[in-house]
Motif scaffolding. Structure first.
Motif, short mmCIF file in Angstrom:
data_model
loop_
_atom_site.label_atom_id
_atom_site.label_comp_id
_atom_site.label_asym_id
_atom_site.label_seq_id
_atom_site.Cartn_x
_atom_site.Cartn_y
_atom_site.Cartn_z
N GLU A 18 -1.28 0.73 -9.01
CA GLU A 18 -0.15 1.04 -8.22
C GLU A 18 -0.12 2.46 -7.85
O GLU A 18 0.48 2.96 -6.84
N VAL A 51 -2.65 3.72 -4.03
CA VAL A 51 -2.25 3.77 -2.69
C VAL A 51 -1.45 5.09 -2.25
O VAL A 51 -1.77 5.69 -1.47
N ASN A 61 -8.04 -1.74 1.00
CA ASN A 61 -7.27 -2.89 1.91
C ASN A 61 -5.99 -2.26 2.51
O ASN A 61 -5.46 -2.74 3.48
N GLU A 62 -5.36 -1.20 1.84
CA GLU A 62 -4.11 -0.84 2.36
C GLU A 62 -3.81 0.70 3.09
O GLU A 62 -2.87 0.92 3.61
N VAL A 63 -5.07 1.48 2.85
CA VAL A 63 -5.04 2.87 3.31
C VAL A 63 -5.81 2.89 4.56
O VAL A 63 -7.16 3.28 4.45
N GLU A 64 -5.47 2.74 5.69
CA GLU A 64 -6.28 2.84 7.02
C GLU A 64 -6.53 4.38 7.04
O GLU A 64 -5.82 5.38 6.90
N GLN A 114 -2.85 8.04 0.12
CA GLN A 114 -1.97 8.49 1.18
C GLN A 114 -1.40 9.96 1.29
O GLN A 114 -1.67 10.59 2.07
N GLU A 132 -9.83 -1.57 -4.67
CA GLU A 132 -9.59 -2.72 -3.89
C GLU A 132 -8.36 -2.32 -3.13
O GLU A 132 -8.12 -2.55 -1.96
N ALA A 133 -7.18 -1.77 -3.80
CA ALA A 133 -5.97 -1.48 -3.18
C ALA A 133 -6.09 -0.44 -1.96
O ALA A 133 -5.46 -0.72 -0.82
#
Length: 218
Positions: A32, A35, A67-70, A39, A63-64
């Protein structure tokens, strides 16, 4: 998010060296945290992260972020076994970092197709990696292996090799390493202090990232 941070094509270890002056070497205790941490680095101008497998949360954190931090280039560090190579590839890692380069690990990492920064601390190890077709590598542990003076000497016989020194690199000596012609970037853990991560102090991490992003070779 800056447009520059979104368009790093990572096809080789050499490409990894050119993303940022500093690669943050990160240990997270829970996925958790990964991400918001990534960022914060990105907001500070650091679009690359090496999440190590030194904690149980490492794979899930990779993996997080993948998948989540462009815009974040996510790599897997402290990869020690051929089995871990497959695991980090499946988790979405865009590059692999190893502390050393024993034959089975090197074969698996090269065979994965992922860009690789394999660890080397001696000229023999560096030349072994060069024989395997790798001209970009991690110099580890940098300070304990001779530091800036050693890398400066290596540039004579091996001007084609480039490095990411990691291990003992600090805000105080990072610029000296970056001034060397054979250093593309440095790796460091100072951007993500353990207490800041534990407290969710993302503003502090963003500030440290901004300072690191301003480091440039002379």
């Amino acid at each position: 998010m800056s447009p520059v941070a979104q368009h790093h094509e990572i096809r080789s270890g050499a490409d990894v060296l050119d993303v940022s002056p500093v690669i943050p070497v990160v240990v997270v205790e829970s996925a958790e945290q990964a991400v918001p941490l990534a960022q914060a680095l990105l907001r500070g101008g650091i679009p690359v992260i090496e999440i190590t497998l030194r904690s149980e949360a490492g794979l899930a954190a990779i993996e997080a972020v993948a998948n989540e931090v462009e815009g974040m280039v996510v790599g897997a560090g402290t990869v020690l076994t051929p089995e871990q190579v497959g695991q980090v590839r499946d988790a979405g890692a865009q590059f692999i970092v190893t502390p050393g380069s024993p034959p089975r690990l090197l074969e698996a990492a090269v065979g994965s197709g992922l860009p690789l920064l394999a660890g080397a601390g001696t000229l023999t190890e560096m030349l072994t990696l060069a024989e395997a077709g790798l001209t970009a590598m991690k110099f580890f542990p940098a300070e304990a292996s001779g530091g800036r003076a050693y890398l400066s000497s290596v540039a004579g016989p091996c001007p084609h090799l480039r490095f990411c020194p990691t291990g003992g690199v600090t805000p105080e000596n990072a610029r000296d390493y970056l001034a060397l012609p054979n250093v593309g970037c440095v790796g460091g853990s100072w951007l993500t202090p353990k207490d800041a991560v534990a407290q969710g102090d993302w503003a502090r991490i963003e500030s440290l990232a901004a300072q690191a992003a301003s480091l440039r070779s002379a």
